[in-house]
Scaffold this active site. Structure first.
Site, PDB file in Angstrom:
ATOM      1  N   ARG A 109       0.694  -1.223  -0.154  1.00 25.88           N
ATOM      2  CA  ARG A 109      -0.072  -0.046  -0.068  1.00 25.88           C
ATOM      3  C   ARG A 109       0.998   1.101   0.088  1.00 25.88           C
ATOM      4  O   ARG A 109       0.435   2.039  -0.706  1.00 25.88           O
ATOM      5  CB  ARG A 109      -1.037  -0.078   1.359  1.00 25.88           C
ATOM      6  N   TYR A 112     -16.257  17.895 -15.591  1.00 29.94           N
ATOM      7  CA  TYR A 112     -16.614  16.385 -15.628  1.00 29.94           C
ATOM      8  C   TYR A 112     -17.584  15.890 -14.465  1.00 29.94           C
ATOM      9  O   TYR A 112     -17.704  16.491 -13.345  1.00 29.94           O
ATOM     10  CB  TYR A 112     -15.254  15.629 -15.285  1.00 29.94           C
ATOM     11  N   ASP A 122      -7.058  19.290 -14.669  1.00 31.35           N
ATOM     12  CA  ASP A 122      -7.279  17.978 -15.003  1.00 31.35           C
ATOM     13  C   ASP A 122      -7.047  17.823 -16.338  1.00 31.35           C
ATOM     14  O   ASP A 122      -7.462  18.367 -17.225  1.00 31.35           O
ATOM     15  CB  ASP A 122      -8.849  17.662 -14.741  1.00 31.35           C
ATOM     16  N   LYS A 156      -8.411   6.521 -19.271  1.00 35.20           N
ATOM     17  CA  LYS A 156      -8.806   7.058 -20.466  1.00 35.20           C
ATOM     18  C   LYS A 156      -7.856   6.922 -21.564  1.00 35.20           C
ATOM     19  O   LYS A 156      -7.243   5.865 -21.887  1.00 35.20           O
ATOM     20  CB  LYS A 156      -9.296   8.552 -20.478  1.00 35.20           C
TER      21      LYS A 156
END
Length: 314
Positions: free
Chosen positions: A66, A118, A191, A216
């Site tokens: 982690r 978004y 972004d 994406k």
């Protein structure tokens, strides 16, 4: 002989020139075979959740996956290079990356962001972040005067997209940065998912932090859910590393391997995306049945074309 109109590239090149050495960087940075005992030229997938320590509390350098993983480190180094940055920290999704950034805020802080944001980010700011007494102003950031007017004494983050998802509105990132940095306590977050680092590097234009939904374009194969936070700010990078460990919204090593592989072909894929999108946009713009085409980079008739020229200027 090419079937493309001879003037097409000249028409679009002023907005879509990419960065020298981009392909070399995303193919090689972080991938050194000497980091593996096997000298593997393809980075290994390290699925171990824990790592041997010669002494307690002295990791070398990994302790628990982690907080760090060899496969993840390979990807993060390559992602940082893609934006010509120093630090990258991946998350389990684009919204997880958004969450990591906003978790650096505290009750009473304020965010300025796009009114054309978004949908997932919009929902997160309105329905999750607001519960922690962090307010958000949604304004038309394509108008820099409105952006500046929205900044309050408790503003800590200005969050923009350029182009926006899905209407592709353009914000002058360099101009926004000059406004935001009048107050050294405010961070400009961009972004960059829709442009990808192949076409745009917001840090070069004055942004403090860049985030992507790797899901994406960067991964490119619709088989990985992931996000990333990229910065040159060492203090902020330390906060991101701490949140990876403390919150645990990190991707699996196998997903990191897939995204690292996908990044290698980003430059090839984005060229074809751009070529195909321009062909569709120009065809639609010439149609008498279409009122408006939302494709600001290519078309002369689209507003704010001048700002498009800042997208890929190194």
């Amino acid at each position: 002989m090419s079937s493309e109109p001879p003037n097409k590239k000249q028409k679009t090149s002023e907005c879509v020139e990419t960065f020298p050495g981009f392909a070399t960087a995303v193919i090689h940075v972080g991938q050194n075979p000497d980091q593996w005992a096997s000298k593997s030229v393809v980075p290994l997938i390290s699925l171990s959740t824990t790592f041997k320590q010669d002494e307690p509390a002295k990791p070398d350098p990994y302790e628990y996956t982690r907080g760090g993983n060899p496969t993840r480190s390979v990807l993060e180094a390559c992602l940082a290079a893609s934006e010509r940055a120093k630090y990258a920290h991946v998350a389990s999704s684009g919204l997880a990356a958004t969450s990591m950034i906003t978790q650096t805020l505290k009750s009473g802080d304020h965010i300025v962001t796009m009114n054309d944001l978004y949908g997932g980010t919009n929902r997160y700011f309105r329905r999750v972040v607001a519960k922690f007494d962090i307010s958000t102003s949604f304004v038309d950031c394509t108008d820099l005067n409105k952006l500046e007017e929205a900044i309050q004494p408790n503003t800590k983050i200005v969050w923009i997209e350029s182009p926006t998802n899905p209407t592709l509105r353009i914000v002058d990132i360099e101009g926004a940065a000059k406004i935001v940095h009048k107050n050294p306590e405010i961070l400009l977050v961009v972004d960059n998912t829709f442009m990808s680092p192949y076409f745009q590097r917001p840090l070069d234009l004055g942004a403090d932090i860049v985030m992507h939904s790797i899901t994406k374009y960067i991964n490119g194969h619709s088989d990985v859910l992931m996000g990333v936070v990229i910065t040159n700010n060492a203090e902020f990078a330390q906060k991101m590393h701490f949140l990876q460990l403390a919150v645990g919204a990190v991707p699996s090593p196998f997903d990191c391997y897939l995204a690292n592989r996908g990044l290698k072909t980003l430059h090839v894929r984005m060229k074809e995306h751009e070529r195909n999108a321009v062909a569709v946009a120009e065809y639609l713009e010439s149609s008498p049945h279409v009122e408006r085409v939302y494709y600001p980079v290519a078309l002369l008739s689209t507003p704010r074309r001048a700002h498009c020229r800042n997208l890929s200027v190194e």
